[in-house]
Design an enzyme around this catalytic site. Structure first.
Site, PDB file in Angstrom:
ATOM      1  N   LYS A   1       0.835  -1.214   0.000  1.00 57.09           N
ATOM      2  CA  LYS A   1       0.000   0.000   0.000  1.00 57.09           C
ATOM      3  C   LYS A   1       0.867   1.261   0.000  1.00 57.09           C
ATOM      4  CE  LYS A   1      -3.064   0.680   3.507  1.00 57.09           C
ATOM      5  NZ  LYS A   1      -3.106   2.020   4.120  1.00 57.09           N
ATOM      6  N   SER A   2       1.890   1.291   0.821  1.00 52.78           N
ATOM      7  CA  SER A   2       2.738   2.485   0.911  1.00 52.78           C
ATOM      8  C   SER A   2       3.411   2.773  -0.438  1.00 52.78           C
ATOM      9  CB  SER A   2       3.825   2.284   1.971  1.00 52.78           C
ATOM     10  OG  SER A   2       3.239   2.215   3.244  1.00 52.78           O
TER      11      SER A   2
ATOM     12  N   GLY B   1      -5.330   7.664   5.267  1.00 49.32           N
ATOM     13  CA  GLY B   1      -4.450   8.619   5.955  1.00 49.32           C
ATOM     14  C   GLY B   1      -3.197   8.916   5.150  1.00 49.32           C
TER      15      GLY B   1
ATOM     16  N   ASP C   1       1.579  -1.261  11.763  1.00 50.84           N
ATOM     17  CA  ASP C   1       0.239  -1.668  11.310  1.00 50.84           C
ATOM     18  C   ASP C   1      -0.084  -3.119  11.676  1.00 50.84           C
ATOM     19  OD1 ASP C   1      -0.272   0.820  10.206  1.00 50.84           O
ATOM     20  OD2 ASP C   1       0.596   0.289   8.273  1.00 50.84           O
TER      21      ASP C   1
HETATM   22  C1  S3P Z   1       2.489   4.811   6.177  1.00 53.05           C
HETATM   23  C2  S3P Z   1       2.975   5.175   7.390  1.00 53.05           C
HETATM   24  C3  S3P Z   1       2.410   4.710   8.668  1.00 53.05           C
HETATM   25  C4  S3P Z   1       1.480   3.514   8.487  1.00 53.05           C
HETATM   26  C5  S3P Z   1       0.552   3.713   7.331  1.00 53.05           C
HETATM   27  C6  S3P Z   1       1.348   3.874   6.044  1.00 53.05           C
HETATM   28  C7  S3P Z   1       3.132   5.330   4.954  1.00 53.05           C
HETATM   29  O1  S3P Z   1       1.671   5.775   9.253  1.00 53.05           O
HETATM   30  O2  S3P Z   1       0.726   3.282   9.660  1.00 53.05           O
HETATM   31  O3  S3P Z   1      -0.318   2.606   7.175  1.00 53.05           O
HETATM   32  O4  S3P Z   1       2.876   4.799   3.856  1.00 53.05           O
HETATM   33  O5  S3P Z   1       3.919   6.285   5.070  1.00 53.05           O
HETATM   34  P1  S3P Z   1       2.375   6.863  10.240  1.00 53.05           P
HETATM   35  O6  S3P Z   1       3.307   7.663   9.455  1.00 53.05           O
HETATM   36  O7  S3P Z   1       1.219   7.663  10.770  1.00 53.05           O
HETATM   37  O8  S3P Z   1       3.043   6.031  11.286  1.00 53.05           O
END
Ligand code: S3P
Length: 455
Positions: free
Chosen positions: A28-29, A100, A326
């Protein structure tokens, strides 16, 4: 506006051995970043293995609304980007649904453009703190209008000439680090991010691949300083997205907990900033064989062969949290079947994910007869090997998933190995990150039934 979808409860039941060889959808990232950077860079970007979850599609729509052109040919996404500094003002609010990462990184990306953009999302996203990204953007000159507590909807207007900053990230967050770096792409001079605790490094690695001038310096105490030269050219790339280790966690833990299981998961991203769960499970006694570790598209990947295992409780140190942030909901499920107590420390960031995951996990475990306790930044779980007595005491008792895909998947895993079934109140959110989840799990032999109320 985000569409309201009818909730679809699901019940997971004790299953026979899980068996098979599977591939997990793209990370996903990396998928979010592929669409963003491809949409921004000049020329063509070709992406294979892209996760086609709702979160990612929302990011794709946002990039299209700002000028990127996207199409899919066979299994490859082809993006024609606008060129760094050339995003267009979006005509309508950008709706990121549940995502997010999508909203925070895109706010960074456009926060230094001299135009207005409106950001919104679903009820879960509108309840999450955005100040962590808006604060550095304000320092760079952005004007911000937000709801109480810096929540969405947010209207951002960047300055005519953004100011480069040096920003020390106050919490372990790859999203905040990334948002500041992306804001730096359209800023004259050098934008610097100081990261006291290393988090996932996909932004740094991928931006360098797209041609950004970026330097990373790691001090002896582990503090990382990332400096980005703004307003450089970015060029389209060819990207092959490896399997998501965070999604892998669900069938992997399911195989560990369901007696007699033997499952191989191919092409899993093994970037060391993402492998904390594997380290923890192996410490707990998990039988996980790492097969053919290799490099693919600049990332470490491997196949994982997982066999059902007797687990024992462990202490998971706070320093490990960023590399498995996660994965705590599904680790808590593994802990519920382990011998003894598992202690998870330094997990305060779980309170600001798609839901308050500490509270959601504790409520779900207690509902299903597992002893556990939460503190402001810790969680303990006392396991019951074999799952005797675990599960809902009445079929009407459903785990509240609070629009959180990982809470939903974690508790379906629990039901596969517990004595009694486990029900979740809604499975629709699973599509945000892992649309193939139910089919893939039933292909392995998992018994998870969904109830379609709309049918
Ligand atoms: C992510 C960072 C993480 C993770 C999210 C994906 C990213 O969040 O929990 O699912 O792709 O940069 P945080 O930066 O709030 O820890």
């Amino acid at each position: 506006m985000t569409l309201k979808i009818e909730a679809k409860p699901a019940t997971a039941r004790r299953s026979g051995p899980l068996k098979g060889i599977i591939r997990i959808p793209g990370d996903k990232s990396i998928s979010h970043r592929s669409l963003m950077f491809g949409g921004l860079a000049a020329g063509e970007t070709r992406i294979s293995g892209l996760l086609e979850g709702e979160d990612i599609l929302a990011t794709g729509r946002a990039m299209q609304a700002m000028g990127a052109v996207m199409r899919k040919e066979d299994d490859v996404w082809i993006i024609n980007g606008v060129g760094n500094g050339c995003l267009l003002e979006p005509e309508a609010p950008l709706d990121f649904g549940n995502a997010g990462t999508g909203v925070r990184l895109t706010m960074g990306l456009v926060g230094t453009y001299g135009f207005s953009a409106i950001f919104t999302g679903d009820a879960s996203l509108r309840s999450r703190p955005m100040g962590r990204v808006l604060d550095p953007l304000r320092l760079m000159g952005a004007q911000v209008q937000a709801e109480e507590g810096d929540r969405l909807p947010v209207t951002l207007r960047g300055p005519r000439i953004p100011r480069p900053i040096t920003y020390r990230v106050p919490m372990a967050s790859a999203q905040v680090k990334s948002a500041v770096l992306l804001a730096g792409l359209n800023t004259p001079g050098v934008t610097t991010v100081v990261e006291p605790v290393m988090t996932r490094d996909h932004t740094e690695k991928m931006l360098a691949g797209f041609g950004a001038e970026l330097e990373v310096d790691t001090a002896t105490d582990g503090v990382r300083t990332i400096s980005l030269q703004g307003q450089g050219a970015l060029r389209g790339q060819v990207i092959d997205v490896p399997g998501d280790p965070s999604s892998t966690a669900f069938p992997l833990v399911a195989a560990l907990l369901t007696p007699g299981s033997d499952v191989t998961i191919e092409n899993v991203l093994m970037n060391p900033t993402r492998t904390g769960l594997l380290t923890t499970l192996i410490e707990m006694g998990a039988d996980i064989e790492i097969i053919d570790p290799r490099q693919a598209g600049g990332e470490d990947v491997a196949d994982l062969r997982v066999k059902a295992s007797d687990l024992k409780g462990v202490r998971v140190p706070a320093e490990r949290a960023p590399s498995m942030i996660d994965e705590y909901p599904v680790l808590a499920i593994a802990a519920a079947f382990a011998e003894g107590r598992t202690v998870m420390e330094g997990v305060e960031e779980l309170r600001v994910k798609e839901s308050d995951r500490l509270a959601a996990v504790v409520a779900g475990l207690k509902l299903n007869g597992v002893d556990c306790e939460e503190g402001p930044d810790w969680l303990t779980v006392d396991g019951v090997p074999g799952g005797k007595g675990i599960g809902a005491s009445a079929s009407s008792l459903a785990v509240a998933t609070h629009l959180d895909h990982r809470i939903a998947m974690a508790f379906t895993v629990m039901g596969l190995a517990s004595e009694r079934p486990v029900t979740i109140d809604d499975s629709t959110m699973i599509a945000t990150s892992f649309p193939e989840y139910m089919d893939l799990m039933s292909g392995l032999g998992a018994v998870i039934e969904t109830v379609d109320r709309a049918a």
